[in-house]
Design a protein around this motif. Structure first.
Motif, mmCIF file in Angstrom:
data_model
loop_
_atom_site.group_PDB
_atom_site.id
_atom_site.type_symbol
_atom_site.label_atom_id
_atom_site.label_comp_id
_atom_site.label_asym_id
_atom_site.label_seq_id
_atom_site.Cartn_x
_atom_site.Cartn_y
_atom_site.Cartn_z
ATOM 1 N N ARG A 106 0.828 -1.225 0.000
ATOM 2 C CA ARG A 106 0.000 0.000 0.000
ATOM 3 C C ARG A 106 0.852 1.260 0.000
ATOM 4 O O ARG A 106 0.481 2.275 -0.596
ATOM 5 N N GLU A 107 1.994 1.203 0.665
ATOM 6 C CA GLU A 107 2.886 2.362 0.709
ATOM 7 C C GLU A 107 3.473 2.677 -0.666
ATOM 8 O O GLU A 107 3.590 3.842 -1.059
ATOM 9 N N LYS A 108 3.809 1.639 -1.423
ATOM 10 C CA LYS A 108 4.538 1.819 -2.672
ATOM 11 C C LYS A 108 3.652 1.837 -3.920
ATOM 12 O O LYS A 108 4.037 2.420 -4.944
ATOM 13 N N LEU A 109 2.477 1.198 -3.870
ATOM 14 C CA LEU A 109 1.661 1.019 -5.070
ATOM 15 C C LEU A 109 0.284 1.642 -4.905
ATOM 16 O O LEU A 109 -0.291 1.634 -3.810
ATOM 17 N N ASP A 110 -0.236 2.160 -5.990
ATOM 18 C CA ASP A 110 -1.573 2.746 -5.996
ATOM 19 C C ASP A 110 -2.606 1.654 -6.272
ATOM 20 O O ASP A 110 -2.664 1.099 -7.374
ATOM 21 N N LEU A 111 -3.419 1.341 -5.289
ATOM 22 C CA LEU A 111 -4.424 0.284 -5.415
ATOM 23 C C LEU A 111 -5.829 0.844 -5.647
ATOM 24 O O LEU A 111 -6.823 0.116 -5.511
ATOM 25 N N SER A 112 -5.909 2.104 -6.042
ATOM 26 C CA SER A 112 -7.205 2.767 -6.171
ATOM 27 C C SER A 112 -8.150 2.044 -7.123
ATOM 28 O O SER A 112 -9.373 2.034 -6.921
ATOM 29 N N TYR A 113 -7.596 1.463 -8.195
ATOM 30 C CA TYR A 113 -8.447 0.835 -9.209
ATOM 31 C C TYR A 113 -8.339 -0.696 -9.194
ATOM 32 O O TYR A 113 -8.873 -1.350 -10.089
ATOM 33 N N CYS A 114 -7.677 -1.230 -8.171
ATOM 34 C CA CYS A 114 -7.491 -2.681 -8.100
ATOM 35 C C CYS A 114 -8.831 -3.357 -7.826
ATOM 36 O O CYS A 114 -9.488 -3.086 -6.818
ATOM 37 N N LYS A 115 -9.241 -4.241 -8.720
ATOM 38 C CA LYS A 115 -10.552 -4.876 -8.620
ATOM 39 C C LYS A 115 -10.551 -6.127 -7.745
ATOM 40 O O LYS A 115 -11.620 -6.569 -7.299
ATOM 41 N N GLU A 116 -9.380 -6.704 -7.495
ATOM 42 C CA GLU A 116 -9.358 -7.994 -6.805
ATOM 43 C C GLU A 116 -7.997 -8.226 -6.173
ATOM 44 O O GLU A 116 -6.961 -8.006 -6.803
ATOM 45 N N ILE A 117 -8.007 -8.647 -4.922
ATOM 46 C CA ILE A 117 -6.792 -9.125 -4.257
ATOM 47 C C ILE A 117 -7.105 -10.509 -3.722
ATOM 48 O O ILE A 117 -7.930 -10.669 -2.820
ATOM 49 N N THR A 118 -6.458 -11.509 -4.318
ATOM 50 C CA THR A 118 -6.705 -12.907 -3.950
ATOM 51 C C THR A 118 -5.515 -13.453 -3.175
ATOM 52 O O THR A 118 -4.366 -13.190 -3.524
ATOM 53 N N VAL A 119 -5.799 -14.220 -2.140
ATOM 54 C CA VAL A 119 -4.768 -14.965 -1.414
ATOM 55 C C VAL A 119 -5.201 -16.421 -1.348
ATOM 56 O O VAL A 119 -6.327 -16.732 -0.959
ATOM 57 N N GLU A 120 -4.296 -17.305 -1.734
ATOM 58 C CA GLU A 120 -4.555 -18.734 -1.597
ATOM 59 C C GLU A 120 -4.322 -19.141 -0.149
ATOM 60 O O GLU A 120 -3.187 -19.320 0.277
#
Length: 465
Positions: free
Chosen positions: A228-242
């Motif tokens: 979150r500090e380094k990348l812009d997640l404003s438009y990220c539609k999905e964060i998946t964790v197995e």
């Protein structure tokens, strides 16, 4: 088994097609000094089984290749009495053809006729491919294509290594004191991504493995804080964790994932049969899976479960039991894998040492998965195939509306750059013209950490122009 061919440029196609008919045979491609027409011979145990000759009438090479494959298919089908559900298609992306034809404005009838006549695909699989192509196109249209990108983060640690697994996997018990150092290396790769892709949009993030939930809660917090500090997640539609292995899941870890913005997780039993779990090296019980699933449901409204058909010794009744039990839990998506016997996995050695134990997939099993998905109001949204798949079937993802795994579509359809971080991962650069180039990180975890600067430099060269 030996295959004799007169044109070595078709070796891969001939090997793949023959293995589809003879999955447990060692297939060797041999050259024959023939001129003129394409010649194909099959020999087994010193006895010739068949021969074809296909005249080249100056056709375009792809059409000539398809003609040869159809002829070979018919020869092997006559010899074995088998018909393959996907006909002569040997690639991993069966939806590529219907997607392209839909984009050209072709009708369902035109696509159906083409796949049936050109590739001998069964009616059932054609209908499946067309329906999934339509679903994928609708989802892809909502993304940023080549203007966007996705991130894959590999966590190459597991509680134990499963019998069928060929992925980068290391026992967490041996590496637990080095995981913090591994995360520091991931941070260096994230720094590179933040710099290189500052003008692009992140569509999805997928954290896979291994088993990502071998990480401790504070390690998840540290990794996601840095993202979150380094990348812009404003438009990220999905964060998946197995979440993967139920024996790696705790409430504290689930709280951390939820707190850090994860939108989708997988909790994967592979089977609901205790004997099979023990045989394949899953160090958990069916009841532990149920407990983990119910715990995960407290935090997530998008849970996938992975299941495998063709596990050793599993019968129709055992597979039906698995789907019945999964249906009671009502996950939001189900990914059904057809067993692919890979040399890098212990499964290959195990089955050779125990010929009395079969790895097989039946039409009944394929029907059982579709019934389960339908009862859960799910529809298929992506599929792919692998080499040496039992029964020459496919891996299919089913989901409830709006709960599709977007990353799964992107990685399969290869319409967007995937930047991969971590040991054993592969970055794919997708150009605007559809061209694809790759670079990989070394699989060995210690070597990855030692040479992290080199891993980053590989990516830098890949994206240099």
């Amino acid at each position: 088994m030996k295959i004799y061919i007169s044109d070595n440029s078709f070796s891969y196609d001939m090997h793949s097609l023959t293995k589809a008919f003879y999955p447990r045979e060692d297939v060797e491609i041999c050259s024959v000094d023939e001129t003129g027409d394409f010649l194909y011979r099959v020999e087994l145990a010193e006895s010739m089984l068949g021969e074809i000759s296909v005249k080249n009438e100056e056709e375009e090479r792809p059409k000539y290749k398809n003609k040869i494959k159809r002829s070979v298919y018919c020869l092997l089908s006559d010899i074995t009495g088998k018909k393959l559900p996907w006909g002569t298609l040997t690639g991993i992306r069966p939806t590529k053809l219907p997607m392209g034809m839909l984009a050209e404005g072709k009708s369902d009838e035109e696509i159906f006729e083409f796949l049936r006549d050109e590739y001998l695909v069964s009616d059932e699989k054609i209908e499946l491919a067309i329906s999934i192509a339509k679903k994928e196109l609708g989802i892809i249209e909502s993304l940023h294509g080549t203007k966007g990108y996705s991130i894959y983060i590999g966590i190459p640690f597991c509680p134990t290594t499963c019998l069928y697994c060929s992925f980068t996997s290391n026992a967490i018990s041996k590496w637990k004191d080095k995981v913090d150092d591994y995360i520091e290396c991931l941070k260096k790769e994230i720094d590179y991504v933040a710099d290189e892709f500052s003008d692009r949009i992140i569509d999805t993030i997928y954290i896979g493995g291994g088993t990502p939930t071998t990480l401790l809660p504070y390690q998840f917090d540290e990794l996601f804080d840095y993202i979150r500090e380094k990348l812009d997640l404003s438009y990220c539609k999905e964060i998946t964790v197995e979440a993967g292995r139920p024996d790696s899941i705790t409430e504290e870890k689930l709280e951390s994932l939820k707190r850090n913005g994860v939108t989708r997780i997988s909790v994967n039993p592979q089977t609901m049969n205790e004997d099979t779990l023990r045989l394949i090296g899953r160090a958990h019980t069916v009841e532990q899976f149920r407990d983990a699933f119910h715990l995960a449901r407290k935090y997530f409204d998008n849970i996938n479960t992975d299941l495998i058909l063709g596990l050793p010794g599993e019968s129709d009744d055992m597979v039906k039991y698995t789907f019945d039990e999964i249906g009671k839990l009502a996950p939001d998506s189900i990914t059904v894998h057809s067993m692919a016997i890979k040399r890098a996995a212990h499964m290959d050695e195990y089955l050779k040492a125990h010929p009395e134990i079969k790895s097989e997939i039946t039409d009944y099993m394929m029907e059982a998965q579709m019934i389960c998905a339908k009862d859960l109001n799910m529809s298929p949204y992506y599929l792919y195939r692998q080499k040496n798949m039992t029964g020459n079937y496919e891996n299919t993802g089913y989901s409830s509306e709006g709960k599709e795994g977007i990353y799964n579509i992107l990685i399969m359809e290869e319409i967007q750059t995937i930047v991969a971080l971590g040991a054993g991962t592969v970055t794919k650069r997708v150009y605007g013209d559809g061209r694809i180039e790759r670079c990989d990180n070394v699989k060995d975890v210690a070597l990855y950490m030692e040479k992290i600067d080199e891993m980053i430099e590989r990516k830098r060269k890949l994206f240099a122009d």
